[in-house]
Every structure is written in C-alpha cells, then in structure tokens.
Design an enzyme around this catalytic site. Structure first.
Site, PDB file in Angstrom:
ATOM      1  N   LYS A  52     -23.179  29.746 -36.723  1.00 39.06           N
ATOM      2  CA  LYS A  52     -22.682  30.471 -38.235  1.00 39.06           C
ATOM      3  C   LYS A  52     -22.509  31.956 -37.635  1.00 39.06           C
ATOM      4  O   LYS A  52     -21.287  32.471 -37.894  1.00 39.06           O
ATOM      5  CB  LYS A  52     -23.664  30.422 -39.480  1.00 39.06           C
ATOM      6  CG  LYS A  52     -23.598  29.208 -39.946  1.00 39.06           C
ATOM      7  CD  LYS A  52     -24.596  28.902 -41.251  1.00 39.06           C
ATOM      8  CE  LYS A  52     -24.737  27.422 -41.715  1.00 39.06           C
ATOM      9  NZ  LYS A  52     -25.822  27.320 -42.646  1.00 39.06           N
ATOM     10  N   GLN A  96     -31.107  29.966 -44.818  1.00 36.72           N
ATOM     11  CA  GLN A  96     -30.886  28.472 -44.195  1.00 36.72           C
ATOM     12  C   GLN A  96     -32.069  27.706 -44.715  1.00 36.72           C
ATOM     13  O   GLN A  96     -33.079  28.076 -44.711  1.00 36.72           O
ATOM     14  CB  GLN A  96     -31.070  28.549 -42.506  1.00 36.72           C
ATOM     15  CG  GLN A  96     -30.615  27.146 -41.951  1.00 36.72           C
ATOM     16  CD  GLN A  96     -29.239  26.679 -42.100  1.00 36.72           C
ATOM     17  OE1 GLN A  96     -28.313  27.782 -42.253  1.00 36.72           O
ATOM     18  NE2 GLN A  96     -29.176  25.421 -42.381  1.00 36.72           N
ATOM     19  N   ASP A 119     -23.438  30.624 -50.076  1.00 39.75           N
ATOM     20  CA  ASP A 119     -23.739  29.318 -50.052  1.00 39.75           C
ATOM     21  C   ASP A 119     -23.040  28.677 -51.424  1.00 39.75           C
ATOM     22  O   ASP A 119     -23.171  27.481 -51.503  1.00 39.75           O
ATOM     23  CB  ASP A 119     -24.976  28.888 -49.702  1.00 39.75           C
ATOM     24  CG  ASP A 119     -25.506  28.880 -48.272  1.00 39.75           C
ATOM     25  OD1 ASP A 119     -24.719  28.253 -47.711  1.00 39.75           O
ATOM     26  OD2 ASP A 119     -26.482  29.324 -48.077  1.00 39.75           O
TER      27      ASP A 119
HETATM   28  N1  GUN Z   1     -29.058  23.474 -44.777  1.00 44.89           N
HETATM   29  C1  GUN Z   1     -28.248  22.590 -44.521  1.00 44.89           C
HETATM   30  N2  GUN Z   1     -26.902  22.763 -45.078  1.00 44.89           N
HETATM   31  C2  GUN Z   1     -27.036  24.205 -45.668  1.00 44.89           C
HETATM   32  C3  GUN Z   1     -26.152  24.898 -46.088  1.00 44.89           C
HETATM   33  O1  GUN Z   1     -24.853  24.676 -46.326  1.00 44.89           O
HETATM   34  N3  GUN Z   1     -26.694  26.308 -46.385  1.00 44.89           N
HETATM   35  C4  GUN Z   1     -27.841  26.521 -46.158  1.00 44.89           C
HETATM   36  N4  GUN Z   1     -28.189  27.878 -46.448  1.00 44.89           N
HETATM   37  N5  GUN Z   1     -28.747  25.715 -45.636  1.00 44.89           N
HETATM   38  C5  GUN Z   1     -28.286  24.498 -45.370  1.00 44.89           C
END
Ligand code: GUN
Length: 293
Positions: A52, A96, A119
């Site tokens: 990311k 995350q 998110d």
């Molecule tokens: N863990 C798995 N997918 C995601 C996501 O799209 N965002 C976040 N913050 N954690 C994740």
C-alpha cells in the site's frame, strides 16, 4: 476464457490518480497523505501494508507508516488514531486487520474519523453504503466492481453467488452488486460456513465471488459453463520450492475452473492489485473531502 488482469486495470487507475496528483502539484497544493498503522509482526499484514505504501509512492501521495508492538493496548492504539484524526495533513487512516486479540476491531474502526476512513469500515460509511449513498466503499469490493466495469461485464439481472460474509468483502460486495443502477441490479446469494448445498448454489451462478480464504475451495464441478469467476483468496501455503518458503493460493482451483468460465481473475495478479488501486482512489476522495476541489 479471458483473464481479468488486475495488473492492467489497477495500473490504469493508478495512472489516472497520478495525473490528478500532478495537477494538484501544479497548483502548489499539498498532496494526499495516507497513514497506515501496522500492529505486530504478521507476515501477510506487513506485505499488504508495504504494498500500500509502495502504491502511494507510485501515484505521488505522501505516506506514513506507524508500527506498533503486538502487545500494544487498545488505549494506546486509539490514542495513535486520535492523533492522526486531529492532524490536518493526514487524509486517510488505515489500520491493517486482523488485530491481536486484546484489541476489539469494531472499537478501532469506530475511532477513525469517518472522513478519513479510507477502508470504508466505519459504521457511518457502512450505513451510507447500505442506504445507497456511499462515501467510502471498502477497497476490495470497490476493486471488484471497477474490474467488472473495465471488462464491460454485465451485472444487471445476473445471478451472483458470494461465498463469505465478512465485513471486508462478502457483505459489502453483496450490497454493492444488488443496488439499483450501473454495476448493480444483480440478484445476490451470500453463502457461508452454515450454507447447505454450496456446490449446487454455485452451479446456478452467472458470477461467483469467492472470499473464503480456503485454497482450492471452488472446484470445476461447481462452475457453470460461461460463468465469471472472481477469486478474492490470498492464502500463503508452505512451498519449499519458493525462495520465500510459501506460495500464494486463491480460493479457486484455477486449473479445473478456467476451462469452464468466460472470465477469471488470477491469483496473484487479480483482485489483490485492484484492492490497492481502489485504496488509492479512496485516499484521493478523502483528500478532496478535506481540501475541496
Ligand atoms: N485486512 C485484509 N483486508 C484488509 C483491508 O482491505 N483493509 C484493512 N485495513 N485490513 C485488511
């Protein structure tokens, strides 16, 4: 069979975002800024966060990564989020997931300011999505919709079977695709661990979206000829022939399914890349909410 290439679609989306950042820069304005919080040492989470941050650099965003210890308390984590909420140079905050068991995920999601919730997990944003007035759409469902749209895959009137009911993928994608209008108007079935006859239900689907996290869960005999197959699974499976000691497996038994379907996403190289590009899109959206456009 057509391969739905996340690499191509995600790159096109990132190029558009990069062009917008160049416009922002030409007006001598600050660029969008994403902050990512990583708790602990989970290998997959570390990789996701670093991908990311890499994407932020690619499109010209500023980024900040905050690493916290596996044993961090909920109180300390919320304090970190509060600091980012109050920092006007930060547009997007992502924590995350998953988080260690001493931390309540819903409390964390709720502590992120809704205008920085890139998110789209805050209840205000999930409520907006549910009522057909979305602000931030969770990145994986948004990435899937952008992928379907790029390849002009019709959803109106189609039977879509989603396997998995998570807040991150299963539930939001089922809401999105059943909404009226472009990229919607589908008829949804959501399957989960208590569903009977998943094989039969999948066989009736025009579009199958697999988000269970079990490698090779979807077999060839579960897919009708000509169906579209979207594989959201990204599971690390031990593999001594690989330098890293593991390989990445999707939820779909690709070798059995690809002969029957009309379109399929590869793993890796499919939905995962779209998730990251969609997160960049959401971060740009947050920036415009904060800065105006
Ligand atoms: N863990 C798995 N997918 C995601 C996501 O799209 N965002 C976040 N913050 N954690 C994740």
């Amino acid at each position: 069979m057509v391969l739905l290439q996340g690499s191509i679609v995600a790159q096109a989306l990132k190029n558009d975002i990069k062009a917008e950042v160049e416009c922002i820069l030409s007006e001598n304005k600050r660029v969008p800024h994403l902050a990512a919080i990583l708790v602990g040492e989970n290998g997959a989470s570390k990789t996701y966060v670093s991908n990311k941050i890499k994407a932020c650099k690619e499109v010209g965003f500023q980024s900040t990564i905050i690493n916290l210890d596996e044993n961090v308390s909920q109180h300390v984590l919320i304090n970190e989020i509060e600091k980012l909420n109050n920092n006007s140079s930060i547009d997007g905050i992502l924590v995350q997931l998953p988080l260690p068991q001493q931390i309540n995920e819903q409390d964390i999601v709720k502590s992120i300011h809704p205008s920085k919730d890139v998110d789209g997990f805050h209840p205000l944003n999930t409520g907006k999505l549910l009522t057909g007035n979305p602000d931030f759409i969770p990145a994986t469902p948004l990435g899937i919709v952008l992928m379907l749209s790029h390849y002009n895959i019709e959803t109106s009137g189609k039977k879509v079977v989603v396997i998995g009911r998570s807040n991150i993928v299963g539930r939001p994608i089922s809401i999105l695709l059943s909404q009226p209008g472009k990229n919607g108007d589908a008829t949804l079935t959501v399957c989960h661990s208590r569903t009977n006859n998943i094989e039969q239900i999948c066989l009736e689907a025009d579009i199958v979206i697999a988000a269970v996290g079990i490698p090779n869960f979807i077999k060839g005999n579960m897919i009708k000829n000509g169906a579209v197959v979207i594989d959201v699974g990204i599971t690390r499976v031990p593999d001594t022939s690989k330098k890293l000691g593991y390989s990445i497996k999707g939820d779909v038994a690709f070798d059995e399914v690809f002969e029957k379907c009309s379109y399929i996403t590869p793993v890796p190289g499919g939905v995962g890349l779209m998730t990251i590009a969609a997160l960049m899109k959401n971060t740009l959206h947050a920036y415009y909410l904060h800065e105006g456009n």
